[in-house]
Design a protein around this motif. Structure first.
Motif, PDB file in Angstrom:
ATOM      1  N   LEU A 170     108.180   9.376  32.247  1.00 51.29           N
ATOM      2  CA  LEU A 170     106.926   8.938  32.868  1.00 51.29           C
ATOM      3  C   LEU A 170     105.714   9.249  31.985  1.00 51.29           C
ATOM      4  O   LEU A 170     104.955   8.334  31.635  1.00 51.29           O
ATOM      5  N   PRO A 171     105.477  10.510  31.597  1.00 52.05           N
ATOM      6  CA  PRO A 171     104.318  10.754  30.723  1.00 52.05           C
ATOM      7  C   PRO A 171     104.462  10.075  29.362  1.00 52.05           C
ATOM      8  O   PRO A 171     103.466   9.624  28.785  1.00 52.05           O
ATOM      9  N   LEU A 172     105.698   9.988  28.841  1.00 55.09           N
ATOM     10  CA  LEU A 172     105.891   9.317  27.555  1.00 55.09           C
ATOM     11  C   LEU A 172     105.599   7.825  27.665  1.00 55.09           C
ATOM     12  O   LEU A 172     104.968   7.237  26.776  1.00 55.09           O
ATOM     13  N   ALA A 173     106.054   7.206  28.764  1.00 54.98           N
ATOM     14  CA  ALA A 173     105.785   5.781  28.963  1.00 54.98           C
ATOM     15  C   ALA A 173     104.288   5.539  29.130  1.00 54.98           C
ATOM     16  O   ALA A 173     103.745   4.555  28.603  1.00 54.98           O
ATOM     17  N   ALA A 174     103.621   6.433  29.867  1.00 56.52           N
ATOM     18  CA  ALA A 174     102.172   6.296  30.047  1.00 56.52           C
ATOM     19  C   ALA A 174     101.450   6.436  28.710  1.00 56.52           C
ATOM     20  O   ALA A 174     100.512   5.686  28.410  1.00 56.52           O
ATOM     21  N   PHE A 178      99.431   3.450  26.768  1.00 60.07           N
ATOM     22  CA  PHE A 178      98.008   3.607  26.435  1.00 60.07           C
ATOM     23  C   PHE A 178      97.757   3.364  24.946  1.00 60.07           C
ATOM     24  O   PHE A 178      96.823   2.651  24.560  1.00 60.07           O
ATOM     25  N   LEU A 179      98.607   3.939  24.086  1.00 63.53           N
ATOM     26  CA  LEU A 179      98.391   3.843  22.647  1.00 63.53           C
ATOM     27  C   LEU A 179      98.652   2.439  22.112  1.00 63.53           C
ATOM     28  O   LEU A 179      97.935   1.968  21.227  1.00 63.53           O
ATOM     29  N   ILE A 180      99.678   1.773  22.655  1.00 60.94           N
ATOM     30  CA  ILE A 180     100.079   0.481  22.106  1.00 60.94           C
ATOM     31  C   ILE A 180      99.440  -0.691  22.846  1.00 60.94           C
ATOM     32  O   ILE A 180      99.001  -1.662  22.236  1.00 60.94           O
ATOM     33  N   PHE A 181      99.369  -0.593  24.194  1.00 58.16           N
ATOM     34  CA  PHE A 181      98.906  -1.735  24.984  1.00 58.16           C
ATOM     35  C   PHE A 181      97.587  -1.477  25.713  1.00 58.16           C
ATOM     36  O   PHE A 181      97.137  -2.309  26.487  1.00 58.16           O
ATOM     37  N   GLN A 182      96.983  -0.289  25.493  1.00 62.07           N
ATOM     38  CA  GLN A 182      95.725   0.074  26.134  1.00 62.07           C
ATOM     39  C   GLN A 182      95.837   0.035  27.671  1.00 62.07           C
ATOM     40  O   GLN A 182      94.905  -0.336  28.379  1.00 62.07           O
TER      41      GLN A 182
END
Length: 222
Positions: A170-174, A178-182
Motif C-alpha cells: 500500500l505505501p509502496l504503491a502510493a 505519486f512519483l510516476i503518475f502524480q
C-alpha cells in the motif's frame, strides 16, 4: 484457468482507471472474502472474533469506495469483481489439492489460461513495438519472480508474517503512483486501507494459530 484469465484482464483494465493506492487497498479485501468463502464452500467454523474482523474489513472497503457519497468508479467495480473471482479460484484450487499435486495444478492453470487469452487477443491484436515488448517481458519476469518469492516465503516463515509484510504494497504503491503518475491518495484510502489491513492480518493470524493447534492435536493423537 478461465477465471484466472478474466481476473488478469480486470486487473490490467483497472490499472488504467483508478490510482494505484486505491487498487492496492481494494485487493487487500481478498483474505476477507476468502474467509467468507471458506465458511460457505468449505464449511469452516468461524468464531465471533473472526466475524468481527470480516465485518471490519468490509467497512474499510466501503470507506475507500464511499458509495452514495462519490460516484462509483467503474475501476473500483472491476477490481472488486476481480477479487471475488480470484477468491472463487482459490476455493477451487483448495478443493483440487485434495486429489492433485500442487505443481500439476499450477501447470494446468497456466495452460488453460492460454486459449481464452488467444481468442480475446485476436480481435484487438497490435504488433508491439520493441519498447512495448521489453515492458511486457519485464512484467512477465516480475510476475514469475513474485510467485516464486512468495512461495518460498510461505515455506520458511509463518503465513501471518508473510501476509503482514505484503501490506507494505500500500505505501509502496502510493509512493510509486505519486512519483510516476502524480497520483495523490485521498485520506479515505489510507483510513479504509488501514482497517482492511488490520482485519486481514487478524484473520491470517487466527488461521495460523488454528493450523498450529491442529498440528499439535494430530501429534497428540499419534
Amino acid at each position: 484457468g478461465t477465471i484466472a484469465f478474466f481476473v488478469t484482464t480486470l486487473y490490467f483494465l483497472t490499472a488504467g482507471l483508478i490510482p494505484m493506492a486505491d487498487l492496492t487497498s481494494i485487493t487487500f479485501t481478498r483474505p476477507i472474502f476468502g474467509a467468507v468463502a471458506a465458511i460457505i464452500v468449505l464449511g469452516e467454523i468461524v468464531g465471533p472474533r473472526r466475524w468481527g474482523a470480516i465485518v471490519a474489513g468490509f467497512i474499510g472497503m466501503l470507506i475507500i469506495v464511499r458509495p452514495g457519497f462519490v460516484d462509483i468508479n467503474i475501476g473500483a467495480i472491476c477490481i472488486l469483481v476481480a477479487v471475488l473471482m480470484q477468491t472463487g479460484n482459490t476455493m477451487i484450487v483448495k478443493i483440487l489439492t485434495r486429489t492433485e499435486q500442487p505443481d500439476t495444478i499450477a501447470i494446468y492453470h497456466a495452460i488453460f489460461m492460454l486459449p481464452p487469452a488467444i481468442i480475446a487477443a485476436v480481435f484487438v491484436w497490435q504488433n508491439p513495438t520493441l519498447e512495448q515488448l521489453g515492458w511486457l517481458v519485464i512484467i512477465g519476469a516480475l510476475g514469475i519472480l513474485n510467485q516464486r518469492m512468495v512461495t518460498r516465503a510461505f515455506a520458511v516463515a509463518d503465513a501471518s508474517l508473510v501476509l503482514a509484510l505484503g501490506y507494505l504494497r500500500l505505501p509502496l504503491a502510493a509512493l510509486m503512483g505519486f512519483l510516476i503518475f502524480q497520483e495523490v491518495p485521498v485520506i479515505w484510502v489510507w483510513i479504509g486501507g488501514s482497517i482492511i489491513c488490520a482485519a486481514a492480518a487478524y484473520i491470517a493470524r487466527r488461521e495460523a494459530i488454528t493450523a498450529q493447534e491442529q498440528k499439535i492435536n494430530e501429534r497428540s493423537a499419534v
